[in-house]
Motif scaffolding. Structure first.
Motif, PDB file in Angstrom:
ATOM      1  N   GLN A 104       0.831  -1.203   0.000  1.00 19.72           N
ATOM      2  CA  GLN A 104       0.000   0.000   0.000  1.00 19.72           C
ATOM      3  C   GLN A 104       0.867   1.255   0.000  1.00 19.72           C
ATOM      4  N   GLU A 105       1.911   1.275   0.802  1.00 23.41           N
ATOM      5  CA  GLU A 105       2.811   2.422   0.829  1.00 23.41           C
ATOM      6  C   GLU A 105       3.491   2.615  -0.523  1.00 23.41           C
ATOM      7  N   LYS A 106       3.904   1.512  -1.132  1.00 27.06           N
ATOM      8  CA  LYS A 106       4.567   1.594  -2.435  1.00 27.06           C
ATOM      9  C   LYS A 106       3.608   2.140  -3.496  1.00 27.06           C
ATOM     10  N   ALA A 107       2.364   1.667  -3.470  1.00 30.51           N
ATOM     11  CA  ALA A 107       1.369   2.158  -4.434  1.00 30.51           C
ATOM     12  C   ALA A 107       1.101   3.649  -4.222  1.00 30.51           C
ATOM     13  N   ALA A 108       0.999   4.071  -2.963  1.00 34.27           N
ATOM     14  CA  ALA A 108       0.771   5.493  -2.668  1.00 34.27           C
ATOM     15  C   ALA A 108       1.958   6.324  -3.145  1.00 34.27           C
ATOM     16  N   TRP A 109       3.166   5.858  -2.847  1.00 33.32           N
ATOM     17  CA  TRP A 109       4.358   6.617  -3.227  1.00 33.32           C
ATOM     18  C   TRP A 109       4.522   6.692  -4.737  1.00 33.32           C
ATOM     19  N   THR A 110       4.384   5.584  -5.439  1.00 35.53           N
ATOM     20  CA  THR A 110       4.580   5.613  -6.889  1.00 35.53           C
ATOM     21  C   THR A 110       3.477   6.429  -7.571  1.00 35.53           C
ATOM     22  N   GLY A 111       2.256   6.380  -7.027  1.00 31.61           N
ATOM     23  CA  GLY A 111       1.193   7.219  -7.576  1.00 31.61           C
ATOM     24  C   GLY A 111       1.491   8.692  -7.396  1.00 31.61           C
ATOM     25  N   LEU A 112       1.954   9.049  -6.203  1.00 33.17           N
ATOM     26  CA  LEU A 112       2.269  10.453  -5.940  1.00 33.17           C
ATOM     27  C   LEU A 112       3.429  10.936  -6.801  1.00 33.17           C
ATOM     28  N   ILE A 113       4.494  10.171  -6.870  1.00 32.27           N
ATOM     29  CA  ILE A 113       5.667  10.632  -7.621  1.00 32.27           C
ATOM     30  C   ILE A 113       5.358  10.729  -9.114  1.00 32.27           C
ATOM     31  N   SER A 114       4.490   9.865  -9.602  1.00 33.04           N
ATOM     32  CA  SER A 114       4.056   9.975 -11.003  1.00 33.04           C
ATOM     33  C   SER A 114       3.326  11.291 -11.234  1.00 33.04           C
ATOM     34  N   LEU A 115       2.437  11.652 -10.315  1.00 33.10           N
ATOM     35  CA  LEU A 115       1.731  12.931 -10.427  1.00 33.10           C
ATOM     36  C   LEU A 115       2.696  14.104 -10.366  1.00 33.10           C
ATOM     37  N   VAL A 116       3.611  14.055  -9.418  1.00 31.56           N
ATOM     38  CA  VAL A 116       4.562  15.160  -9.229  1.00 31.56           C
ATOM     39  C   VAL A 116       5.412  15.367 -10.477  1.00 31.56           C
ATOM     40  N   LEU A 117       5.816  14.290 -11.105  1.00 32.16           N
ATOM     41  CA  LEU A 117       6.712  14.387 -12.257  1.00 32.16           C
ATOM     42  C   LEU A 117       5.981  14.627 -13.580  1.00 32.16           C
ATOM     43  N   LEU A 118       4.802  14.073 -13.740  1.00 34.03           N
ATOM     44  CA  LEU A 118       4.122  14.134 -15.033  1.00 34.03           C
ATOM     45  C   LEU A 118       3.067  15.228 -15.146  1.00 34.03           C
ATOM     46  N   LEU A 119       2.413  15.566 -14.044  1.00 36.30           N
ATOM     47  CA  LEU A 119       1.319  16.527 -14.100  1.00 36.30           C
ATOM     48  C   LEU A 119       1.743  17.923 -14.568  1.00 36.30           C
ATOM     49  N   PRO A 120       2.855  18.473 -14.079  1.00 35.40           N
ATOM     50  CA  PRO A 120       3.230  19.817 -14.557  1.00 35.40           C
ATOM     51  C   PRO A 120       3.384  19.895 -16.081  1.00 35.40           C
ATOM     52  N   GLY A 121       3.970  18.884 -16.686  1.00 30.85           N
ATOM     53  CA  GLY A 121       4.137  18.881 -18.142  1.00 30.85           C
ATOM     54  C   GLY A 121       2.807  18.833 -18.873  1.00 30.85           C
ATOM     55  N   LYS A 122       1.875  18.051 -18.341  1.00 32.95           N
ATOM     56  CA  LYS A 122       0.546  17.959 -18.967  1.00 32.95           C
ATOM     57  C   LYS A 122      -0.194  19.292 -18.884  1.00 32.95           C
ATOM     58  N   LEU A 123       0.031  20.039 -17.804  1.00 32.76           N
ATOM     59  CA  LEU A 123      -0.625  21.336 -17.655  1.00 32.76           C
ATOM     60  C   LEU A 123       0.118  22.443 -18.407  1.00 32.76           C
ATOM     61  N   GLU A 124       1.434  22.291 -18.541  1.00 27.09           N
ATOM     62  CA  GLU A 124       2.232  23.330 -19.190  1.00 27.09           C
ATOM     63  C   GLU A 124       2.177  23.269 -20.714  1.00 27.09           C
ATOM     64  N   SER A 125       2.103  22.087 -21.272  1.00 23.79           N
ATOM     65  CA  SER A 125       2.166  21.933 -22.726  1.00 23.79           C
ATOM     66  C   SER A 125       1.139  22.792 -23.463  1.00 23.79           C
TER      67      SER A 125
ATOM     68  N   ARG B 225      -9.150  24.680 -19.090  1.00 25.77           N
ATOM     69  CA  ARG B 225      -9.478  23.453 -19.833  1.00 25.77           C
ATOM     70  C   ARG B 225      -8.542  22.312 -19.439  1.00 25.77           C
ATOM     71  N   SER B 226      -7.253  22.603 -19.298  1.00 26.01           N
ATOM     72  CA  SER B 226      -6.283  21.568 -18.926  1.00 26.01           C
ATOM     73  C   SER B 226      -6.523  21.059 -17.514  1.00 26.01           C
ATOM     74  N   VAL B 227      -6.751  21.973 -16.582  1.00 32.32           N
ATOM     75  CA  VAL B 227      -6.988  21.568 -15.192  1.00 32.32           C
ATOM     76  C   VAL B 227      -8.214  20.675 -15.102  1.00 32.32           C
ATOM     77  N   ARG B 228      -9.266  21.052 -15.802  1.00 36.64           N
ATOM     78  CA  ARG B 228     -10.474  20.216 -15.768  1.00 36.64           C
ATOM     79  C   ARG B 228     -10.230  18.857 -16.428  1.00 36.64           C
ATOM     80  N   ALA B 229      -9.644  18.864 -17.614  1.00 35.85           N
ATOM     81  CA  ALA B 229      -9.463  17.616 -18.366  1.00 35.85           C
ATOM     82  C   ALA B 229      -8.475  16.671 -17.690  1.00 35.85           C
ATOM     83  N   VAL B 230      -7.405  17.205 -17.155  1.00 38.29           N
ATOM     84  CA  VAL B 230      -6.333  16.364 -16.623  1.00 38.29           C
ATOM     85  C   VAL B 230      -6.561  15.995 -15.156  1.00 38.29           C
TER      86      VAL B 230
END
Length: 161
Positions: free
Chosen positions: A18-39, A128-133
């Protein structure tokens, strides 16, 4: 704040499933979300996400002015990063800096009319990006949980805390 990474006897506590799933989910968001919103902001408005956040916070401030330290906190950036971005925005005519008349030890950033026009033009792209993503994928309960989690994990940017 909970247990440390090691037990009192110095033994390392590995992540359970459970901790691993929480951590990998969070780090994926931290690393990938800014690019999806910035593009989309880059493509449609020529802005980075951080530039947009800075301009947006200024646009919502009383008289479109904020102290640099407060602006850095609101935009979740360090003072040095903010200073570099505000300098670029000044060169484009979007922001001006001035000493705070109530306390000259502080610097105010003020959004110009041209800067307001830029943020106003970019706001629909960002929304639009915040809503969609992010928001459209979450129920109201999920959104409340996200707020609660973000508050627990809130990190003060370097140089501000």
């Amino acid at each position: 704040m909970g247990d440390t990474a090691e037990h009192g006897d110095g033994e390392l506590r590995w992540l359970d499933e459970q901790e691993k799933a929480a951590w990998t989910g969070l780090i994926s968001l931290v690393l990938l979300l800014p690019g999806k919103l910035e593009s989309p902001l880059r493509q449609e408005n020529g802005l980075t996400l951080f530039e947009y956040l800075v301009l947006s916070h200024l646009s919502e401030a009383p008289q479109r002015k904020l102290r640099m330290g407060e602006l850095a906190f609101l935009a979740s950036g360090s003072l040095s990063r903010l200073s570099n971005v505000v300098k670029r925005c000044e060169q484009r005519g979007w922001v001006v800096r001035m000493p705070d008349p109530s306390d000259g030890r502080y610097t105010l950033a003020e959004l110009t009319d041209d800067g307001f026009d830029i943020v106003e033009a970019a706001a629909p792209t960002h929304l639009r990006s915040v809503r969609a993503v992010v928001l459209d994928a979450l129920s109201p309960t999920d959104q409340k949980a996200l707020v609660r989690i973000a508050e627990k994990l809130r990190i003060v940017p370097d140089g501000l805390g």
